[in-house]
Design a protein around this motif. Sequence first.
Motif: not given
Length: 45
Positions: A18-24, A14-16
């Motif tokens: 991962l990117s949401a967690l990174f942005g947060l 689920h790469p989306k």
Amino acid sequence: MSDTDELRTYLQNHPKTLSALFGLMVLLTQVGPVAAGNNGGISGP
């Protein structure tokens, strides 16, 4: 299988997420110092 391996597998699938967690995390690192320094007074001349 450990919890770390399960989380790693989930994030690989689920790469989306991962990117949401990174942005947060980026947002929290920017907001933290602002919230911590909010009570400080400004000493002027």
